[in-house]
Design an enzyme around this catalytic site. Structure first.
Site, PDB file in Angstrom:
ATOM      1  N   ASP A 183       0.824  -1.210   0.000  1.00 43.45           N
ATOM      2  CA  ASP A 183       0.000   0.000   0.000  1.00 43.45           C
ATOM      3  C   ASP A 183       0.860   1.263   0.000  1.00 43.45           C
ATOM      4  OD1 ASP A 183      -1.583  -2.153   0.750  1.00 43.45           O
ATOM      5  OD2 ASP A 183      -2.984  -0.898   1.836  1.00 43.45           O
ATOM      6  N   HIS A 245      -9.285   0.071  -1.605  1.00 47.96           N
ATOM      7  CA  HIS A 245      -9.482   1.520  -1.749  1.00 47.96           C
ATOM      8  C   HIS A 245      -9.654   1.942  -3.204  1.00 47.96           C
ATOM      9  CE1 HIS A 245      -9.037   3.441   2.256  1.00 47.96           C
ATOM     10  NE2 HIS A 245      -8.554   2.248   2.556  1.00 47.96           N
ATOM     11  N   ASP A 679     -23.224  17.156  -8.591  1.00 47.95           N
ATOM     12  CA  ASP A 679     -22.455  17.784  -9.664  1.00 47.95           C
ATOM     13  C   ASP A 679     -21.014  18.065  -9.246  1.00 47.95           C
ATOM     14  OD1 ASP A 679     -22.865  19.769  -7.831  1.00 47.95           O
ATOM     15  OD2 ASP A 679     -23.683  21.231  -9.255  1.00 47.95           O
ATOM     16  N   GLU A 688     -30.949  20.636   0.593  1.00 51.52           N
ATOM     17  CA  GLU A 688     -30.147  19.414   0.620  1.00 51.52           C
ATOM     18  C   GLU A 688     -29.467  19.245   1.974  1.00 51.52           C
ATOM     19  OE1 GLU A 688     -28.816  18.972  -4.066  1.00 51.52           O
ATOM     20  OE2 GLU A 688     -27.711  20.327  -2.737  1.00 51.52           O
ATOM     21  N   ASN A 719     -20.658  33.543   3.329  1.00 54.31           N
ATOM     22  CA  ASN A 719     -20.838  34.597   2.325  1.00 54.31           C
ATOM     23  C   ASN A 719     -22.307  34.887   2.031  1.00 54.31           C
ATOM     24  OD1 ASN A 719     -21.519  32.281   1.008  1.00 54.31           O
ATOM     25  ND2 ASN A 719     -19.896  32.414  -0.550  1.00 54.31           N
ATOM     26  N   ASP A 721     -24.782  33.355   0.523  1.00 52.78           N
ATOM     27  CA  ASP A 721     -25.275  33.175  -0.840  1.00 52.78           C
ATOM     28  C   ASP A 721     -26.354  32.108  -0.932  1.00 52.78           C
ATOM     29  OD1 ASP A 721     -23.780  30.950  -0.364  1.00 52.78           O
ATOM     30  OD2 ASP A 721     -22.589  31.056  -2.223  1.00 52.78           O
TER      31      ASP A 721
END
Length: 753
Positions: A183, A245, A679, A688, A719, A721
């Site tokens: 590894d 992994h 996304d 969400e 911020n 937003d």
């Protein structure tokens, strides 16, 4: 008597006596340091394995949501893309997905320019650029990944390689052929050091890299680019095995997903998607000279290399869940088990529903359905088993109106193949005979010497080389190795601070060799890395090293002390994160509510809550300071918790009442946020954010109001937003741990290893 008294004052006698006293003192000193070192190691390893088990529990719960909840539910929609079961791309579609031609390379780009097919100049230029921290342009990354996929998809599941009189094979985890490397886990320094000492991969210097190339380290992407480029340049000289992994679900938790999105902000999503495909095409094992089996995790009592050789490995995008096939026969009649159990179908073979990574009776397997329970009771029981309570009441189970993915099922053949894959990637050896579920990791099995003998004899093999476990010396022999059969001479080279050891072993005495190539895995100087070279005689020659130069001037005591402090800090963070549960456990031994419990009860209660299997009474001197111990071996646990909280909680988070909850479930929260961020923008909406907390509210063992969640979201939206930056959220949370660590005397990395 007079003569004896006179002899006792003779200088030679005094010198000998002094030497014996010094020797006895040094042996006691070394033994104490070794005890501290082993205890430190146990702390790191227990926390690591607990994290792996927590990851699998969370994934099992999401799998259950996918299989049994209505497609219209918002929770199911949030996680559906995680399973990728409805994505069936043909090869031509994947080639289009790999397309890089629309990506322009700006004139300001100063990194390497790759041309295909690759030549030696391209690869050495890429290697030098990576050494100097230059980022390969995304156009060339996509092109390199596309060429790698084309090569991997035609390789067999089990690579077959051979030695000859003129070369050795190096094996690492990263594995080196003729040299073998174990590894690497994103530790670029270790890979570069192995190349410096052993030579660059080539036809004359072949390597086997034994999985776990990514996660935990900060340079996983660069390691992949180096390995893929060398494999394209020397297909017969570089062999890659898949590790546990190399799995996009595991990458969400352990850092690789975040690393790629941070380095490639525009095309990171496409790169990750292609890496999922590439990981599923990696071979599962390598056989050297038909005598040595090299694989990442291990074997079990059911391991069959013939079955492994013919399974469709590309279907296993994630090894945490078996892939499903669209059923060909008529729909089954209602009834039957939700987890395993037979289904009577009008025509044909039996099929099973499979939900878990674990084997047999592993605790991470979903429990059998109880036909006497109502649907809601069944769901509540399964949520409780998975670590979630019953507060997801608004998510409704709908046995009808199932979507196509839910109609897919797992055949018996799929189950057999999947178990073979899980064992190869997740299993660990044990000293006792037998084969039992691996309850520590939550997947695969523990297998004993009898299983090793049976599998090797059945396939006419002599030696099994595997990785998967960090070892303090970088390697470990087990199963039928007799002490004294091999002598290892270690000599230090101070100019590089590396260590070299050579071991020549007799095959009748060795059957399993573990190789781990990431030095300083848990902390600087916590362990050495190693790789093994195999010549035509197939006798393993071990090479140890340590990539860090920072420990060169440290004494053994200083080195052990630094690693011990890091481990204890990580353990204190675990204790702080479980404060409420620990207080409840302590109060069971304190019915009068005096605030005092015995040291024995403290140790029992702590292990009952954390389940880390640590020697708590041995650790009490490090964990229980000034206020810790009172008269007659009693502990004031309220004062002890005040000592664990080194600073006042972050004011931005304290008003929500969620600080302890957030800290405890830090890794799970980050994993879920990155799942919801479909996304890969690094941002999630307030809605969400609220859905995430609702989904996890039972897992967090508390009911969280919408007002508290909204207040938390507003306090983190720096911020203003209207969206949550995932990195900002996790960084604000880590700040609490970091401040505590500074007051404790050092800055901790913020999360357990």
């Amino acid at each position: 008597i007079a003569a004896q008294r006179q002899d006792s004052h003779d200088p030679p006698f005094l010198a000998m006596r002094a030497a014996l006293l010094i020797q006895r003192w040094y042996r006691q000193y070394a033994a104490r340091l070794e005890i501290r070192r082993r205890c430190t190691w146990s702390i790191f390893q227990s926390i690591e394995y607990a994290g792996e088990q927590d990851q699998i529990k969370l994934y099992n719960f999401f799998g259950y949501l996918m299989d049994h909840f209505t497609p219209a539910s918002s929770e199911r929609k949030m996680i559906s893309h995680l399973f990728c079961e409805s994505e069936v791309f043909h090869d031509t579609e994947w080639e289009h997905y790999f397309c890089y031609k629309d990506i322009e390379v700006p004139d300001t780009y100063s990194g390497p320019h790759l041309t295909f097919p690759l030549c030696t100049h391209n690869v050495t230029e890429l290697l030098e650029a990576i050494k100097h921290k230059q980022l390969l342009h995304s156009r060339y990354v996509l092109q390199l990944l596309g060429e790698t996929w084309k090569l991997l998809r035609v390789l067999p599941n089990i690579n077959v390689v051979s030695t000859c009189q003129s070369k050795e094979i190096t094996i690492c985890e990263l594995f080196v052929l003729n040299s073998s490397i174990g590894d690497l886990h994103g530790h670029l320094e270790d890979l570069l050091l192995v190349f410096y000492k052993n030579g660059l991969p080539s036809t004359e210097t072949p390597y086997v890299f034994n999985g776990d190339f990514v996660d935990r380290g900060k340079d996983s992407m660069e390691i992949l680019l180096i390995l893929f480029s060398f494999q394209l340049l020397y297909p017969s000289g570089v062999h890659l095995n898949r590790g546990n992994h190399e799995d996009h679900i595991v990458n969400l938790r352990y850092g690789f997903t975040k690393e790629v999105l941070g380095k490639y902000k525009v095309h990171g999503k496409r790169i990750l998607k292609l890496l999922q495909k590439i990981f599923s095409q990696l071979p599962l094992a390598t056989v050297i000279d038909r005598k040595v089996l090299v694989l990442h995790g291990g074997i079990s009592d059911t391991t069959d290399l013939r079955l492994i050789a013919r399974l469709e490995r590309h279907r296993y995008v994630s090894a945490l869940r078996p892939p499903k096939r669209q059923p060909r026969e008529e729909p089954c009649m209602p009834g039957g088990s939700l987890s395993e159990g037979k289904r009577g179908c009008s025509g044909n073979s039996e099929r099973r529903r499979v939900r878990s990574l674990a084997r047999g009776t592993l605790p991470l397997c979903l429990p059998r359905a109880n036909s006497t329970r109502t649907v809601e009771e069944e769901l509540q029981e399964r949520r409780r088993w998975a670590g979630l309570g019953a507060s997801c009441d608004r998510v409704r189970y709908l046995s009808s109106n199932r979507d196509p993915d839910q109609d897919r099922e797992v055949t018996e053949t799929d189950m057999d193949e999947w178990k073979q894959l899980v064992d190869v990637l997740w299993s660990d050896p044990m000293p006792q005979d037998g084969c039992v579920p691996n309850k520590v990791r939550g997947g695969g099995c523990y297998w004993g010497p009898d299983v090793t003998r049976d599998v090797l004899q059945r396939h006419k093999l002599q030696l099994l080389i595997r990785s998967h476990e960090c070892k303090q010396d970088g390697y470990e022999f087990c199963h039928d190795r007799r002490v004294g059969d091999t002598q290892t001479h270690v000599r230090a080279h101070t100019h590089t601070n590396t260590y070299i050891g050579d071991a020549v072993a007799l095959y009748p005495c060795i059957q399993v060799l573990t190789i781990f190539s990431a030095s300083n895995y848990y902390e600087v100087d916590s362990n050495r890395g190693a790789y093994v070279q195999l010549g035509p005689d197939l006798n393993p020659h071990l090479i140890q090293y340590q990539a860090s130069r920072s420990s060169r001037d440290l004494t053994l005591r200083q080195s052990v002390g630094r690693t011990e402090r890091s481990a204890l800090q990580a353990l204190r963070e675990q204790l702080f994160a479980h404060k409420s549960e620990l207080i409840n456990a302590f109060q069971e031994f304190d019915p009068e509510h005096t605030g005092m419990i015995s040291m024995r009860h403290w140790a029992v209660a702590t292990e009952t809550v954390l389940h880390l299997g640590l020697p708590w009474r041995m650790l009490r001197s490090q964990l229980l300071v000034s206020q810790g111990e009172a008269q007659e071996g009693m502990l004031n646990y309220h004062d002890w918790f005040r000592e664990l909280t080194f600073t006042d909680p972050n004011n931005r988070l304290a008003h929500t009442g969620l600080l302890e909850t957030m800290y405890r479930h830090h890794s799970n929260l980050e994993t879920i946020f990155r799942i919801i961020d479909m996304d890969h923008s690094g941002l999630i909406s307030f809605e969400e954010f609220r859905q995430t907390w609702r989904l996890l509210s039972a897992h967090l063992q508390t009911e969280i109001s919408d007002e508290a969640i909204s207040g938390l979201a507003s306090s983190i939206d720096f911020n203003k937003d209207g969206s949550i930056d995932i990195n900002e959220f996790m960084e604000a949370f880590r700040l609490v741990s970091r401040v505590r660590s500074q007051e404790g005397g050092r800055v901790n990395r913020g999360t357990p290893p």
